[in-house]
Every structure is written in structure tokens, then in C-alpha cells.
Scaffold this motif. Sequence first.
Motif, PDB file in Angstrom:
ATOM      1  N   GLU A  85       0.837  -1.189   0.000  1.00 32.74           N
ATOM      2  CA  GLU A  85       0.000   0.000   0.000  1.00 32.74           C
ATOM      3  C   GLU A  85       0.877   1.247   0.000  1.00 32.74           C
ATOM      4  OE1 GLU A  85      -2.586   0.186   3.350  1.00 32.74           O
ATOM      5  OE2 GLU A  85      -3.608   2.001   2.658  1.00 32.74           O
ATOM      6  N   VAL A  86       0.528   2.187  -0.842  1.00 35.59           N
ATOM      7  CA  VAL A  86       1.259   3.452  -0.901  1.00 35.59           C
ATOM      8  C   VAL A  86       0.755   4.343   0.225  1.00 35.59           C
ATOM      9  CG1 VAL A  86       1.765   5.473  -2.289  1.00 35.59           C
ATOM     10  CG2 VAL A  86       1.527   3.233  -3.396  1.00 35.59           C
ATOM     11  N   GLN A  87       1.614   4.688   1.161  1.00 38.02           N
ATOM     12  CA  GLN A  87       1.168   5.510   2.271  1.00 38.02           C
ATOM     13  C   GLN A  87       2.323   6.190   2.988  1.00 38.02           C
ATOM     14  OE1 GLN A  87      -0.909   3.174   5.247  1.00 38.02           O
ATOM     15  NE2 GLN A  87       0.810   1.798   5.570  1.00 38.02           N
ATOM     16  N   LEU A  88       1.947   7.225   3.726  1.00 36.78           N
ATOM     17  CA  LEU A  88       2.841   7.937   4.628  1.00 36.78           C
ATOM     18  C   LEU A  88       2.181   7.930   6.005  1.00 36.78           C
ATOM     19  CD1 LEU A  88       3.599  11.032   2.368  1.00 36.78           C
ATOM     20  CD2 LEU A  88       5.135   9.108   2.815  1.00 36.78           C
ATOM     21  N   VAL A  89       2.936   7.578   7.017  1.00 39.79           N
ATOM     22  CA  VAL A  89       2.385   7.502   8.365  1.00 39.79           C
ATOM     23  C   VAL A  89       3.268   8.311   9.309  1.00 39.79           C
ATOM     24  CG1 VAL A  89       1.733   6.018  10.283  1.00 39.79           C
ATOM     25  CG2 VAL A  89       1.433   5.214   7.931  1.00 39.79           C
ATOM     26  N   GLU A  90       2.698   9.399   9.833  1.00 38.13           N
ATOM     27  CA  GLU A  90       3.433  10.260  10.753  1.00 38.13           C
ATOM     28  C   GLU A  90       3.294   9.759  12.194  1.00 38.13           C
ATOM     29  OE1 GLU A  90       1.525  13.148   7.684  1.00 38.13           O
ATOM     30  OE2 GLU A  90       0.949  11.342   8.800  1.00 38.13           O
ATOM     31  N   SER A  91       4.268  10.108  12.992  1.00 38.14           N
ATOM     32  CA  SER A  91       4.239   9.820  14.422  1.00 38.14           C
ATOM     33  C   SER A  91       5.139  10.815  15.143  1.00 38.14           C
ATOM     34  CB  SER A  91       4.703   8.391  14.704  1.00 38.14           C
ATOM     35  OG  SER A  91       6.024   8.199  14.258  1.00 38.14           O
ATOM     36  N   GLY A  92       5.030  10.833  16.466  1.00 37.97           N
ATOM     37  CA  GLY A  92       5.924  11.658  17.261  1.00 37.97           C
ATOM     38  C   GLY A  92       5.321  12.933  17.802  1.00 37.97           C
ATOM     39  N   GLY A  93       4.091  13.240  17.404  1.00 33.61           N
ATOM     40  CA  GLY A  93       3.451  14.427  17.947  1.00 33.61           C
ATOM     41  C   GLY A  93       3.083  14.232  19.408  1.00 33.61           C
ATOM     42  N   GLY A  94       2.659  15.312  20.036  1.00 31.78           N
ATOM     43  CA  GLY A  94       2.270  15.240  21.440  1.00 31.78           C
ATOM     44  C   GLY A  94       2.238  16.602  22.075  1.00 31.78           C
ATOM     45  N   LEU A  95       2.186  16.596  23.394  1.00 33.35           N
ATOM     46  CA  LEU A  95       2.144  17.820  24.179  1.00 33.35           C
ATOM     47  C   LEU A  95       3.548  18.173  24.662  1.00 33.35           C
ATOM     48  CD1 LEU A  95       0.640  20.054  25.763  1.00 33.35           C
ATOM     49  CD2 LEU A  95       0.334  18.360  27.602  1.00 33.35           C
ATOM     50  N   VAL A  96       3.941  19.403  24.455  1.00 33.41           N
ATOM     51  CA  VAL A  96       5.257  19.856  24.882  1.00 33.41           C
ATOM     52  C   VAL A  96       5.129  21.269  25.430  1.00 33.41           C
ATOM     53  CG1 VAL A  96       5.879  20.704  22.584  1.00 33.41           C
ATOM     54  CG2 VAL A  96       7.686  20.061  24.200  1.00 33.41           C
ATOM     55  N   GLN A  97       5.959  21.618  26.391  1.00 30.33           N
ATOM     56  CA  GLN A  97       5.946  22.973  26.937  1.00 30.33           C
ATOM     57  C   GLN A  97       6.660  23.935  25.999  1.00 30.33           C
ATOM     58  OE1 GLN A  97       7.718  22.771  30.855  1.00 30.33           O
ATOM     59  NE2 GLN A  97       5.809  22.089  31.786  1.00 30.33           N
ATOM     60  N   PRO A  98       6.303  25.191  26.049  1.00 29.89           N
ATOM     61  CA  PRO A  98       7.042  26.195  25.256  1.00 29.89           C
ATOM     62  C   PRO A  98       8.532  26.110  25.547  1.00 29.89           C
ATOM     63  CG  PRO A  98       5.062  27.166  26.188  1.00 29.89           C
ATOM     64  CD  PRO A  98       5.181  25.804  26.800  1.00 29.89           C
ATOM     65  N   GLY A  99       9.313  26.164  24.474  1.00 30.40           N
ATOM     66  CA  GLY A  99      10.750  26.013  24.593  1.00 30.40           C
ATOM     67  C   GLY A  99      11.229  24.577  24.493  1.00 30.40           C
ATOM     68  N   GLY A 100      10.307  23.643  24.488  1.00 29.42           N
ATOM     69  CA  GLY A 100      10.653  22.236  24.411  1.00 29.42           C
ATOM     70  C   GLY A 100      10.906  21.762  22.996  1.00 29.42           C
ATOM     71  N   SER A 101      11.122  20.451  22.885  1.00 30.00           N
ATOM     72  CA  SER A 101      11.461  19.842  21.603  1.00 30.00           C
ATOM     73  C   SER A 101      10.598  18.619  21.334  1.00 30.00           C
ATOM     74  CB  SER A 101      12.935  19.419  21.605  1.00 30.00           C
ATOM     75  OG  SER A 101      13.790  20.517  21.767  1.00 30.00           O
ATOM     76  N   LEU A 102      10.422  18.344  20.066  1.00 28.32           N
ATOM     77  CA  LEU A 102       9.768  17.130  19.596  1.00 28.32           C
ATOM     78  C   LEU A 102      10.455  16.687  18.319  1.00 28.32           C
ATOM     79  CD1 LEU A 102       5.889  17.640  19.919  1.00 28.32           C
ATOM     80  CD2 LEU A 102       7.284  15.980  21.172  1.00 28.32           C
ATOM     81  N   ARG A 103      10.409  15.389  18.079  1.00 25.23           N
ATOM     82  CA  ARG A 103      10.907  14.846  16.814  1.00 25.23           C
ATOM     83  C   ARG A 103       9.789  14.078  16.149  1.00 25.23           C
ATOM     84  NH1 ARG A 103      15.003   9.857  15.630  1.00 25.23           N
ATOM     85  NH2 ARG A 103      16.073  10.685  13.803  1.00 25.23           N
ATOM     86  N   LEU A 104       9.390  14.562  14.985  1.00 30.49           N
ATOM     87  CA  LEU A 104       8.370  13.883  14.198  1.00 30.49           C
ATOM     88  C   LEU A 104       9.020  12.912  13.234  1.00 30.49           C
ATOM     89  CD1 LEU A 104       6.036  16.884  13.295  1.00 30.49           C
ATOM     90  CD2 LEU A 104       6.087  15.505  15.386  1.00 30.49           C
ATOM     91  N   SER A 105       8.315  11.828  12.964  1.00 27.89           N
ATOM     92  CA  SER A 105       8.761  10.843  11.980  1.00 27.89           C
ATOM     93  C   SER A 105       7.656  10.593  10.979  1.00 27.89           C
ATOM     94  CB  SER A 105       9.118   9.523  12.667  1.00 27.89           C
ATOM     95  OG  SER A 105      10.170   9.679  13.584  1.00 27.89           O
TER      96      SER A 105
END
Length: 121
Positions: free
Chosen positions: A1-21
Motif C-alpha cells: 500500500e502506498v502511504q505515509l504515516v506520521e508519528s511523534g506528535g504530542g504535548l510539549v511545553q514552550p521552549g521544548g522539543s519534539l521529533r516527528l517521523s
Amino acid sequence: EVQLVESGGGLVQPGGSLRLSCAASGFTFDDYAMSWVRQAPGKGLEWVSAISWNGDSTYYAESMKGRFTIARDNAENTLYLQMNSLKSEDADVYYCAKDQSAGWVNEYDLWGQGTQVTVSS
């Protein structure tokens, strides 16, 4: 199947970091440039960043320069977005998108389902 699946979002405080995939499948990942695009509720799409097929060229919206880093692992068919120094205005649904060319031409033919990023104290 042709698809893109994101992950890694969430709740973070201002000034914080996240890594999306974004995991890609069903197509030859390293034939295409890829982008991250975001959308706030009730607003239009906002392009965030793009990367060429081999990762040699990267592009950023002005407000993301110096804070966000796009990368890809073609062996793992995965796109990444490292987000640092997050601000409340970065709170959106983030989508990865497949470009129609090896170089970034800002024309997309495949989108993921999105991952929510919330920035709040």
C-alpha cells in the motif's frame, strides 16, 4: 500500500522539543523530495520544510529556520522533523507530503494522516 504515516506528535511545553517521523511505504522513497506541512484549526496549509531526494538540499520557512531540522533516512524510508524551541504558534497538525519530483517543486501527490503537536504550559 502506498502511504505515509506520521508519528511523534504530542504535548510539549514552550521552549521544548519534539521529533516527528514519517514512515513511507509502497513507493521508491529515495526517488522523491519530501516536505512537512502544517495546518492550524480553521486555517490553511502552511509549508514548513522540504528535503531533496538524497538529503543534500534542505529548505525552511523563515519562521522555522534555526529551530527546525529536516532529515531523511533512505535506508529506512523515513522522514524526520526535529523541532526545537517550540512556541505556542507551532501548535498544529503536521503532515508529511511526497513531492512529485526528486528535487523540491512544492507539488504533492501523497499525504500522511497528520500528527498533532500541542505546545502549552
